[in-house]
Scaffold this motif. Structure first.
Motif, short mmCIF file in Angstrom:
data_model
loop_
_atom_site.label_atom_id
_atom_site.label_comp_id
_atom_site.label_asym_id
_atom_site.label_seq_id
_atom_site.Cartn_x
_atom_site.Cartn_y
_atom_site.Cartn_z
N SER A 254 -3.39 2.91 -10.59
CA SER A 254 -2.04 3.43 -10.90
C SER A 254 -1.25 3.81 -9.65
N GLY A 255 -1.73 3.42 -8.47
CA GLY A 255 -0.96 3.65 -7.24
C GLY A 255 -1.06 5.09 -6.76
N PRO A 256 -0.42 5.47 -5.67
CA PRO A 256 0.27 4.55 -4.75
C PRO A 256 -0.73 3.79 -3.88
N GLY A 257 -0.22 2.75 -3.19
CA GLY A 257 -1.09 1.89 -2.40
C GLY A 257 -1.67 2.59 -1.18
N ALA A 258 -2.99 2.48 -1.02
CA ALA A 258 -3.66 3.06 0.16
C ALA A 258 -5.05 2.47 0.26
N THR A 259 -5.60 2.45 1.48
CA THR A 259 -7.00 2.08 1.62
C THR A 259 -7.85 3.27 1.18
N ILE A 260 -9.16 3.04 1.05
CA ILE A 260 -10.03 4.11 0.54
C ILE A 260 -10.00 5.33 1.45
N ASP A 261 -9.72 5.09 2.75
CA ASP A 261 -9.69 6.22 3.68
C ASP A 261 -8.25 6.68 3.98
N GLY A 262 -7.33 6.30 3.11
CA GLY A 262 -6.02 6.94 3.14
C GLY A 262 -4.92 6.30 3.96
N THR A 263 -5.12 5.09 4.50
CA THR A 263 -3.99 4.43 5.18
C THR A 263 -3.02 3.94 4.11
N ARG A 264 -1.80 4.45 4.17
CA ARG A 264 -0.83 4.10 3.13
C ARG A 264 -0.26 2.70 3.35
N VAL A 265 -0.14 1.96 2.25
CA VAL A 265 0.47 0.63 2.27
C VAL A 265 1.41 0.60 1.07
N LYS A 266 2.67 0.32 1.29
CA LYS A 266 3.58 0.32 0.14
C LYS A 266 3.35 -0.94 -0.69
N ILE A 267 3.14 -0.74 -1.98
CA ILE A 267 3.00 -1.87 -2.90
C ILE A 267 4.33 -1.99 -3.64
N LEU A 268 4.96 -3.16 -3.50
CA LEU A 268 6.32 -3.37 -3.99
C LEU A 268 6.36 -4.60 -4.90
N ALA A 269 7.48 -4.72 -5.62
CA ALA A 269 7.61 -5.85 -6.57
C ALA A 269 8.64 -6.85 -6.08
N ASN A 270 8.44 -8.12 -6.43
CA ASN A 270 9.46 -9.16 -6.23
C ASN A 270 10.21 -9.30 -7.55
N VAL A 271 11.54 -9.25 -7.50
CA VAL A 271 12.32 -9.36 -8.74
C VAL A 271 13.46 -10.36 -8.56
N ALA A 272 14.03 -10.76 -9.72
CA ALA A 272 15.06 -11.80 -9.70
C ALA A 272 16.38 -11.34 -10.31
N ASP A 273 16.35 -10.30 -11.15
CA ASP A 273 17.56 -9.87 -11.86
C ASP A 273 17.29 -8.53 -12.55
N GLY A 274 18.29 -8.07 -13.32
CA GLY A 274 18.16 -6.77 -13.98
C GLY A 274 16.93 -6.68 -14.88
N PRO A 275 16.75 -7.63 -15.82
CA PRO A 275 15.59 -7.52 -16.73
C PRO A 275 14.25 -7.49 -15.98
N SER A 276 14.10 -8.37 -14.97
CA SER A 276 12.81 -8.38 -14.27
C SER A 276 12.63 -7.09 -13.46
N ALA A 277 13.75 -6.51 -12.98
CA ALA A 277 13.65 -5.25 -12.22
C ALA A 277 13.25 -4.11 -13.15
N ARG A 278 13.85 -4.07 -14.36
CA ARG A 278 13.50 -2.98 -15.29
C ARG A 278 12.04 -3.08 -15.68
N SER A 279 11.56 -4.30 -15.88
CA SER A 279 10.15 -4.43 -16.25
C SER A 279 9.25 -4.07 -15.05
#
Ligand code: PEP
Ligand code: MG
Length: 569
Positions: A254-279
């Protein structure tokens, strides 16, 4: 030294292990039915028979589309449109009137369109598979045979095919189709898209797989691309069970993105329009790493005004406004990276793309469109700035297909003038080699590994026969990613990856080990990537990166990285 391998292997596109008997999808209409076909007596009768067949084939696609959803439904509706296409009918009519037998006319017309699509290259070239599928269905209807396609296996099986058309993949039931293996098809083929959506392990471009006998047992590894024939049953079952356990664990990430020892990595989405962004906003992501704005305009002949563009962009930005942590603390503020128009080449946009280019992939695409039409970019930036103002969403803006530092500097100035944060995509090897200089003029970089791979390997990303070259695990591509990531690390600026490479859980560890700070991907891939990182230490990621960079080819790189990560270093 080139590694010699035994057994089959292809390009892995959806991770996961599956074990089952082969079921072959056969795409041909029975020869006997074709030779027994009696031609209609007149051209008029032939055209009427064609119209009947086309209407039935199109209705079949539409019925399947109604039972499907998302990308699957979209490709089926597109196939129905192709079956009813007036241009295709016109080509058949011309041939029939010229004296061709109906089946020859259908074949000739389909080939004519396949030729046109193939010459256009990119996404259009991929439609050639769809058209050939439609031709076979038309012929089947005309000769009174069943439409060809995928058999419904009686027991859970591995489906093997030359390549799969949308209509084949649409009805697939993951309960009986355990994995997909195709001889042709690349990482962006329909087979790959639908397999990703269904979460079925998938390997494409596996040469020789069609020669396997029906009933052979296959162990398909969608992570490495290995396809083992008749493996040791106990060992194979144990590997599949362990993999299933891992996949179940990733479903609850359930996030947020990180390695087991706590290095943060942002996990982001690729989207194409309003509906895909809302989902996407419902997925455990910290924002959008790639909003492909050109996908909003594929059907537009006329450029929308800056105001109309602002409305469209605000739909996407609005889905990520405010604090995503849900606790109102402001800690979870999400952001959206908007990419300016990447029109041209595989994504023609009528109001922007230049017609008649000899070699569109190396032509005026992406940021280059603004060289001769600076107002096009200015209006888009105005629209983005207005949407950002309206929604209050943190908005970064990046340009595609940047090749020089001067291009980056000019773009950054235009973006900053509108109060937004500028960056550029690294998709051209020149940009990777000069990443440190680009970072002097922009605030962030985002590596588009799909195009970076295409341009580094000089291999069309849509060419199904070049899948082994258009593989982001190629050591030369990884070297360029490493150079870019290191440039970011030295100056403390974000460097993300937003190409398909970010969606590969194994490769994600390698990228993080190189210093990549964010990974942006189709929302369907988010949990598998996040969960993999969450069980891997940063040291292991660094070792994985070293192992991948030292490997001689993609298969060896995957093997070496798996070995490192399994040791859990
Ligand atoms: C890429 O090239 O990796 C990328 C993300 O851009 P696109 O796939 O839209 O060309
Ligand atoms: Mg690209």
């Amino acid at each position: 030294m080139v590694t010699q391998r035994t057994g089959l292997s292809g390009t892995p596109v959806v991770p996961g292990l599956a074990l089952g008997p082969v079921v072959l999808a056969r795409g041909e209409v029975p020869e006997a039915a074709v030779s027994a076909y009696v031609q209609p007596a007149t051209p008029e009768a032939a055209l009427a028979a064609y119209d009947d067949a086309a209407a039935t084939v199109a209705a079949g696609f539409e019925a399947k589309a109604e039972r499907a959803s998302g990308a699957t439904a979209e490709v089926l509706v597109a196939s129905a449109g192709l079956a009813r296409d007036r241009g295709l009918r016109g080509a058949v009519r011309k041939r029939v009137n010229g004296g061709d037998a109906l089946l020859d006319a259908v074949h000739g017309a389909a080939e004519q369109f396949v030729g046109t699509f193939t010459a256009m290259g990119g996404l259009m070239a991929e439609r050639a598979t769809d058209l050939r599928d439609i031709e076979r269905r038309l012929v089947a209807r005309l000769v009174g045979a069943a439409e060809p396609g995928v058999p419904t296996p009686e027991q859970p099986s591995v489906l093997v095919a030359e390549d799969l058309a949308p209509a084949d993949t649409a009805g697939l039931d993951p309960a009986v189709v355990l994995a997909l293996v195709t001889e042709r098809g690349g990482p962006t083929s329909h087979t790959a898209i639908i397999a990703r959506q269904l979460g079925i392990p998938c390997v494409v471009g596996a040469a020789g797989v069609l020669d396997l006998p029906d009933g052979a047992t296959l162990l398909v590894d969608g992570t490495t691309g290995a396809v083992e024939v008749d493996p040791d049953p106990d060992a194979a079952r144990a590997r599949v069970a362990a993999d299933a356990e891992q996949r179940a664990a990733s479903a609850s990430w359930s996030g947020p993105g990180a390695t087991i020892d706590g290095t943060r990595v942002k996990i982001l989405a690729n989207v194409a329009d309003g509906p895909s962004a809302r989902s996407a906003a419902d997925a455990p992501v910290e924002g959008v790493g790639l909003f492909r704005t050109e996908l909003c305009f594929l059907n537009r002949d006329v450029e929308p005004s800056a105001e109309e563009q602002a409305d469209i962009y605000a739909e996407v930005l609005g889905a990520f406004s405010g604090d995503g942590s849900g606790d109102g603390s402001g800690d979870g503020e999400r952001y959206v990276v908007v990419r300016t128009l990447d029109a041209g080449s595989d994504k023609p946009v009528a109001f922007a793309t230049l017609p008649g280019e000899e070699n569109p992939a190396l032509g005026v695409r992406g940021l280059r469109l603004s060289f001769g039409n600076p107002d096009l970019l200015a209006r888009q930036l105005d629209g983005i700035a207005e949407a950002a103002r309206r929604t209050g969403t943190e908005t970064w803006v990046m340009a595609p297909m940047v090749a020089t530092v001067a291009e980056g500097a000019e773009f950054a100035e235009a973006v900053r003038a509108r109060g937004l944060k500028p960056g550029v995509m690294v998709e051209v090897p020149s940009a990777a080699l000069l990443a440190h200089r680009l970072l002097e003029v922009v605030d962030f970089l985002s590596i588009g590994t799909n195009d970076l791979t295409q341009y580094t390997m000089a291999a069309d990303r849509m060419a199904t026969t070049l899948a082994h070259l258009t593989d982001p695990w190629q050591p030369a591509v990884l070297q360029l990613v490493a150079i870019t990531a290191e440039a970011g690390r030295q100056v403390g600026k974000p460097v993300g990856v937003c190409g398909e490479a970010a969606a590969d859980p194994l490769l994600a560890c390698v990228l993080v080990g190189m210093g990549i700070t964010s990974l942006s991907m189709a929302p369907a891939a988010v949990r598998a990537v996040g969960a993999r990182l969450a069980t891997t230490s940063h040291d292991a990621c660094e070792e994985a990166a070293e192992a991948a960079l030292a490997a001689v080819d993609p298969a060896a790189a995957r093997e070496a990285v798996l070995a490192v990560l399994e040791q859990g270093a």
